[in-house]
Design an enzyme around this catalytic site. Sequence first.
Site, PDB file in Angstrom:
ATOM      1  N   SER B 157      42.447 -23.192 -22.526  1.00 22.83           N
ATOM      2  CA  SER B 157      42.944 -24.227 -23.432  1.00 22.83           C
ATOM      3  C   SER B 157      43.189 -25.527 -22.642  1.00 22.83           C
ATOM      4  CB  SER B 157      44.208 -23.706 -24.131  1.00 22.83           C
ATOM      5  OG  SER B 157      44.563 -24.513 -25.226  1.00 22.83           O
ATOM      6  N   ARG B 227      56.404 -25.515 -33.337  1.00 25.98           N
ATOM      7  CA  ARG B 227      55.862 -24.257 -32.849  1.00 25.98           C
ATOM      8  C   ARG B 227      55.200 -23.461 -33.978  1.00 25.98           C
ATOM      9  NH1 ARG B 227      53.836 -22.041 -28.293  1.00 25.98           N
ATOM     10  NH2 ARG B 227      54.316 -19.843 -28.133  1.00 25.98           N
ATOM     11  N   ASP B 322      38.149 -18.238 -32.526  1.00 25.42           N
ATOM     12  CA  ASP B 322      39.010 -19.373 -32.148  1.00 25.42           C
ATOM     13  C   ASP B 322      38.619 -20.587 -32.991  1.00 25.42           C
ATOM     14  OD1 ASP B 322      40.400 -21.444 -30.942  1.00 25.42           O
ATOM     15  OD2 ASP B 322      39.726 -20.987 -28.908  1.00 25.42           O
ATOM     16  N   HIS B 355      42.463 -18.252 -30.895  1.00 29.07           N
ATOM     17  CA  HIS B 355      42.645 -19.019 -29.658  1.00 29.07           C
ATOM     18  C   HIS B 355      43.485 -18.263 -28.629  1.00 29.07           C
ATOM     19  CE1 HIS B 355      42.686 -22.624 -27.228  1.00 29.07           C
ATOM     20  NE2 HIS B 355      43.989 -22.652 -27.210  1.00 29.07           N
ATOM     21  N   ASP B 356      44.481 -17.541 -29.103  1.00 30.90           N
ATOM     22  CA  ASP B 356      45.368 -16.775 -28.224  1.00 30.90           C
ATOM     23  C   ASP B 356      44.641 -15.731 -27.386  1.00 30.90           C
ATOM     24  OD1 ASP B 356      47.844 -17.838 -28.355  1.00 30.90           O
ATOM     25  OD2 ASP B 356      48.730 -16.291 -29.637  1.00 30.90           O
TER      26      ASP B 356
END
Lengths: 383, 383
Positions: B157, B227, B322, B355-356
């Site tokens: 990232s 968040r 992602d 994405h994680d």
Amino acid sequence: MPETIPQDSVGLVQPQTLHVDQPLELECGRVLPSYDLVYETYGTLNADASNAVLICHALSGHHHAAGYHSADDPRPGWWDSCIGPGKPIDTNRFFVVCPNNLGGCHGSSGPGSQNPETGQLWGPDFPMMTVKDWVKSQAQLADALGIQRWAAVVGGSLGGMQALQWSMDFPDRLANAVVIAAAPKLSAQNIAFNEVARQSILTDPNFHGGRYYLHDTYPRQGLILARMVGHITYLSDDAMRMKFGRDLRSGRFHFGFDVEFQVESYLRHQGETFSRNFDANTYLLMTKALDYFDPARECDGTLEDALADTRCNFLVMSFNSDWRFSPERSREIVNALVQVGRNVSYAEIDTPKGHDAFLLPIPEYRKLFGAYMGRVAEATSNA
Amino acid sequence: MPETIPQDSVGLVQPQTLHVDQPLELECGRVLPSYDLVYETYGTLNADASNAVLICHALSGHHHAAGYHSADDPRPGWWDSCIGPGKPIDTNRFFVVCPNNLGGCHGSSGPGSQNPETGQLWGPDFPMMTVKDWVKSQAQLADALGIQRWAAVVGGSLGGMQALQWSMDFPDRLANAVVIAAAPKLSAQNIAFNEVARQSILTDPNFHGGRYYLHDTYPRQGLILARMVGHITYLSDDAMRMKFGRDLRSGRFHFGFDVEFQVESYLRHQGETFSRNFDANTYLLMTKALDYFDPARECDGTLEDALADTRCNFLVMSFNSDWRFSPERSREIVNALVQVGRNVSYAEIDTPKGHDAFLLPIPEYRKLFGAYMGRVAEATSNA
């Protein structure tokens, strides 16, 4: 309003109000003792009341779907691109009815109106609404207008969910359901985005537990944030790229938290405008109605079970760049309808415009939509 | 910490601090007169200092990438799945260095640390950082550790963007760049999500213009919202569906604004935890560094122009689910590198994790990553 009213506009229109003095039992278990529904109509109801089309609005919509309210109205109703003489929903042929949903903030009973039992504003005490409740109240409107059976019930996004609910709850009272850019239920990601929007509003210090009317304020920042996050989900990544790219507002970086990129400026401005024109309690109610919509759960079975007793014909439309309610979600509806033997037409429109596409004058969309509605009109006049 | 330290853990680790007493000129035009960099190392630097790997962290990361800080540490560092004996970044072979970036909130100089010129906390006066600035400070760390050339600079990232920047700014000081789940620049949609997060924080009444330290408070709600919206973009729609579906927390609807769905509960809880452990000013700086990253603009040309003088070999990896930085974005990097004649390996990992995924122990990912790093280690020992 433009200097002259366009030929294909319904022209000057006026909202009307239906007062229903009959209690409405709601899904949440509560009862609305009486209520107002504000609505607009375009076109003329024919002698046997067979040419009526109901328009159901989406999250931030209202009853003003087409035409102008006055000579200096800067813009027409929200679906003017699709409603008018010669347009897909042709007011030369159809009598079009568009109500503001209960819980709304444009004239129908909602958090900002008076609770008849207390004389106070409802505020956060207004009952939680569901798509099923809205459909029930819309059926009261149909009764009042002498419409036993809609030629079509039509809606995009949350409006499409209402059209679908109509087909299940009043199978004999509509000939066609037009379900555009919708889904048979929200995904966890959809709910998550709604929850961010709600938390933005609920935690705004000016929210005052929903009683901000009494404090002569409103949760402006919360509404701005809610709209910003919503707005991102209405546009596709490609649409944003084409509209803004990485363009800078001032031509260079200034290394601060003021606006650097055009997209930031746009979102803040849109959020700001929205916050001045929309009620926070209504926004909360509308997002919850979206979350709750789930016909399969409602009937304790599958989507096929939920749709088994429908009788109308269906047009389902989706947009390939819509990532809020993607074509895949529309195909779930189509597949279930095919399974239970319904007549269903399905069109997937190729456009980079994202979820918002259902509001836009996209030629292929208008053409297909218009062709289907043309057949609806013919069936109506032959009935 | 688990009852016994796993065999493949780097075990107990301790942060160290480098104080740099030399001014750092920043892209924004300002100068940091001196600064601290906190970092951790794992493994042993070999005699010719040729086996060093730099780990660059992402938005909410820090220097604690692997191992445990104490016997009762509940969990290991953030990339423990990939760093350790026998893991893709094998600490039996590599000397691994992971600093906390400038502007961070875990020990390196940042908004919550003291401005040496005033003796006050920096707060909102801490200069805006860019990826280029971070790389410059990381080069100072390399100098201090006697590392002339990294065997690899690795990151996911925002960390991948730093690896890419290293290849451009110090082409002779790294043999390999490993760029995971990154993009050559943010899209308008990426910037839009960052802007929602920033506005959440900036408009929180407890933000106090960034001087909340002086008011003994912090913008808790703003950080929670920031968040929450970030978190949604880290997960794929499928990952959320698998994790939460439409599961209800209490088994039935209660028609209120308390948590109805598990996904709401999860996001609120994650946001709450994050808000207690992360500094709001740092969050703002990190999102801006993401927005500013754009090597093509930096060199006033194309991405190919920006990468023309790179010399290292590249491993680029992406994850098919992602949607924050999709595989398409990684392929832009790969294509540009191929154009300018670099050695570049590209892997697109099939996983629903979004994405994680770059943080997770996904077998195919670990295998490919490990195979590449194995070749890096061999080249190092043969050098």
